[in-house]
Design an enzyme around this catalytic site. Structure first.
Site, PDB file in Angstrom:
ATOM      1  N   HIS A 177       0.805  -1.186  -0.010  1.00 34.48           N
ATOM      2  CA  HIS A 177      -0.005  -0.039  -0.220  1.00 34.48           C
ATOM      3  C   HIS A 177       0.902   1.311  -0.034  1.00 34.48           C
ATOM      4  O   HIS A 177       1.903   1.273   0.476  1.00 34.48           O
ATOM      5  CB  HIS A 177      -0.817  -0.108   1.233  1.00 34.48           C
ATOM      6  N   ASP A 300     -11.150   1.469  -1.267  1.00 34.22           N
ATOM      7  CA  ASP A 300     -10.327   2.629  -0.490  1.00 34.22           C
ATOM      8  C   ASP A 300     -11.017   3.512   0.433  1.00 34.22           C
ATOM      9  O   ASP A 300     -10.681   4.478   0.684  1.00 34.22           O
ATOM     10  CB  ASP A 300      -9.334   3.335  -1.601  1.00 34.22           C
TER      11      ASP A 300
HETATM   12 MN    MN Z   1      -5.868   2.999   0.620  1.00 35.41          MN
END
Ligand code: MN
Length: 338
Positions: A177, A300
């Site tokens: 990430h 997200d």
């Molecule tokens: Mn993220």
């Protein structure tokens, strides 16, 4: 056709780490991550930014309600950026196990709604490997997440290989990430909010992913799986140039010779997600380049809203069979969700 909707890059936080990030927000430092940390966790945060921490802390209330409304079966939860990686190695190791215990409790409370990616402290690689064994082997979490560099270092150095070895042995995919670019890489990105999701996160994370390829990590650990968000952080668009120029790099002695081409590692060892890149052309192209088994849906949340991410997939110009894979089937396979 009933499709499982499993969103793969869904952020959460625990109150203890939110408090530590408040301390980090008030301390000095030059890391570009501090811009986001001060905006979200600093004293007296108001307005737009004040919405984020409550959304990150919530897993029992509004998040589930919204998932219900939109027909989202599951969030694959992970500790939000920067995870435990801005703490010293001992503190980070301790917090990683607290986060992973908390994730196991959340999954036990809502086994049909949540899966989880465990975190670890990369700056203590041997203890990270132990925590990975505990989180996957005992807590039965579904995979791993790491927020790119730690202390301005990438993991193409052999000293970090113990955690890759553990991940491969347990077939635990590692979500690489983003976080803000490391010192040096951050210099041209210090204006216009470019250090963050606008551009810098992608530069940081794609650079890190390429270093993992070029060092030979996937010759050493051929079964290792890395997940990249944000439609592969731009890498699918680069495959032709990467393959051609990597050959040149080997010829001039700038890079070690590898068993496969860079694009072949991207197809074999990487899976990407759609987080924050809701563009049907990019989706179609990425599926064509990487294959229909290697693209997964992600929102997200809470940095991106849920509804447009659902709309994006519902209207995606894909066959039902391929859409079912991207929407949830691939995630179930990669993250061992039953
Ligand atoms: Mn993220």
């Amino acid at each position: 056709m009933k499709m499982n909707r499993i969103a793969c890059e869904e952020a959460f936080n625990i109150p203890e780490i939110a408090r530590e990030l408040n301390k980090i927000a008030k301390a000095g430092g030059t890391s570009k991550d501090l811009i986001l940390i001060r905006a979200l966790y600093g004293d007296g945060v108001t307005g737009y930014n004040a919405q984020f921490v409550p959304k990150l802390l919530d897993v029992d209330d509004m998040r589930l309600k919204q998932m219900d409304e939109l027909g989202i079966d599951m969030h694959v939860l992970s500790i939000t950026v920067p995870g435990v990686q801005m703490f010293d190695a001992d503190t980070a190791t301790e917090y990683a196990s607290i986060v992973n215990d908390r994730l196991a409790e959340i999954v036990a409370r809502h086994p049909r709604r949540y899966a989880a990616l465990a975190c670890f402290a990369p700056h203590s690689p041997k203890r990270a490997a132990k925590e990975i064994e505990r989180a996957i082997g005992s807590l039965r979490l579904n995979g791993l997440i790491v927020n790119s560099h730690t202390n301005d270092q990438y993991y193409d150095d052999e000293k970090y290989f113990p955690f890759f070895e553990a991940a491969e042995a347990l077939d635990a995919a590692i979500y690489l990430h983003p976080r803000a670019p490391m010192a040096g890489l951050d210099r041209p990105l210090d204006k216009y909010w470019m250090e963050a999701a606008l551009w810098g996160y992608g530069v940081e994370t794609s650079t890190h992913a390429l270093r993992l390829i070029f060092c030979g990590l996937f010759d050493r650990f051929p079964g290792l799986k890395i997940v990249l968000g944000h439609m592969g952080e731009g890498l699918p668009f680069w495959v032709t140039r990467l393959d051609f120029m990597h050959d040149e790099a080997v010829v001039v002695g700038a890079a070690p010779r590898l068993q496969l081409k860079p694009s072949e590692y991207l197809k074999r060892n990487f899976v990407i997600t759609t987080s924050g890149q809701e563009n049907h052309l990019a989706l179609k192209y990425s599926i064509d380049v990487l294959g229909e088994d290697n693209v997964m849906w992600a929102i997200d949340y809470p940095y991106q809203p849920m509804a447009p991410a659902v709309q994006f997939m519902d209207t995606a110009p894909l066959s039902d069979a391929v859409k079912a894979k991207v929407y949830g089937g691939n995630a179930a396979r990669v993250f061992h969700i039953t």
